[in-house]
Write a protein that holds these residues in place. Sequence first.
Motif, mmCIF file in Angstrom:
data_model
loop_
_atom_site.group_PDB
_atom_site.id
_atom_site.type_symbol
_atom_site.label_atom_id
_atom_site.label_comp_id
_atom_site.label_asym_id
_atom_site.label_seq_id
_atom_site.Cartn_x
_atom_site.Cartn_y
_atom_site.Cartn_z
ATOM 1 N N GLU A 14 37.487 -15.825 -20.685
ATOM 2 C CA GLU A 14 37.760 -15.851 -22.122
ATOM 3 C C GLU A 14 38.139 -17.260 -22.569
ATOM 4 N N ALA A 15 38.990 -17.929 -21.812
ATOM 5 C CA ALA A 15 39.420 -19.286 -22.159
ATOM 6 C C ALA A 15 38.255 -20.273 -22.140
ATOM 7 N N MET A 16 37.363 -20.122 -21.167
ATOM 8 C CA MET A 16 36.211 -21.017 -21.084
ATOM 9 C C MET A 16 35.301 -20.850 -22.307
ATOM 10 N N PRO A 57 35.743 -22.198 -30.419
ATOM 11 C CA PRO A 57 37.169 -21.967 -30.716
ATOM 12 C C PRO A 57 37.472 -20.756 -31.594
ATOM 13 N N ASP A 58 36.546 -20.388 -32.481
ATOM 14 C CA ASP A 58 36.827 -19.252 -33.373
ATOM 15 C C ASP A 58 36.423 -17.914 -32.768
ATOM 16 N N ALA A 59 35.939 -17.923 -31.547
ATOM 17 C CA ALA A 59 35.370 -16.718 -30.942
ATOM 18 C C ALA A 59 36.404 -15.636 -30.691
ATOM 19 N N GLN A 60 35.970 -14.407 -30.927
ATOM 20 C CA GLN A 60 36.693 -13.231 -30.455
ATOM 21 C C GLN A 60 35.945 -12.795 -29.209
ATOM 22 N N ILE A 73 31.527 -9.456 -24.706
ATOM 23 C CA ILE A 73 31.149 -9.347 -26.110
ATOM 24 C C ILE A 73 31.805 -10.538 -26.803
ATOM 25 N N VAL A 74 30.984 -11.339 -27.485
ATOM 26 C CA VAL A 74 31.482 -12.550 -28.122
ATOM 27 C C VAL A 74 31.079 -12.527 -29.593
ATOM 28 N N VAL A 75 32.071 -12.693 -30.466
ATOM 29 C CA VAL A 75 31.842 -12.750 -31.912
ATOM 30 C C VAL A 75 32.257 -14.140 -32.373
ATOM 31 N N LEU A 102 24.665 -20.755 -25.914
ATOM 32 C CA LEU A 102 25.986 -21.322 -26.204
ATOM 33 C C LEU A 102 27.039 -20.754 -25.254
ATOM 34 N N VAL A 103 26.995 -19.450 -25.036
ATOM 35 C CA VAL A 103 27.981 -18.818 -24.151
ATOM 36 C C VAL A 103 27.738 -19.235 -22.703
ATOM 37 N N TYR A 104 26.471 -19.201 -22.275
ATOM 38 C CA TYR A 104 26.161 -19.615 -20.904
ATOM 39 C C TYR A 104 26.561 -21.076 -20.671
ATOM 40 N N GLY A 105 26.410 -21.905 -21.693
ATOM 41 C CA GLY A 105 26.832 -23.306 -21.579
ATOM 42 C C GLY A 105 28.321 -23.416 -21.310
#
Length: 86
Positions: A8-10, A16-19, A35-37, A52-55
Amino acid sequence: MINLEQVEAMIKAELPDAQVQVQDLTGGGDHLQAIVVSSAFEGKSLVKQHQLVYGALQQAMATEAIHALALKTYTPAAWNAASQVV
């Protein structure tokens, strides 16, 4: 081994605004579902959103601390719409 809070921290370091909601699918800590919002996904294709998430998780995936990741990404508007569905 990586824990769910680290994942989650990564993701939040990159978005930065991700849930973020992360689950361990097998109990072994390396097969995860996230799950990323994030508003950063606005106007981006699903492939670009996932990139973006995989990065953000690149190092953990390269070392196989994360072996598999089931990923769902949403813009805030799409998440709100999905949350309304019963």
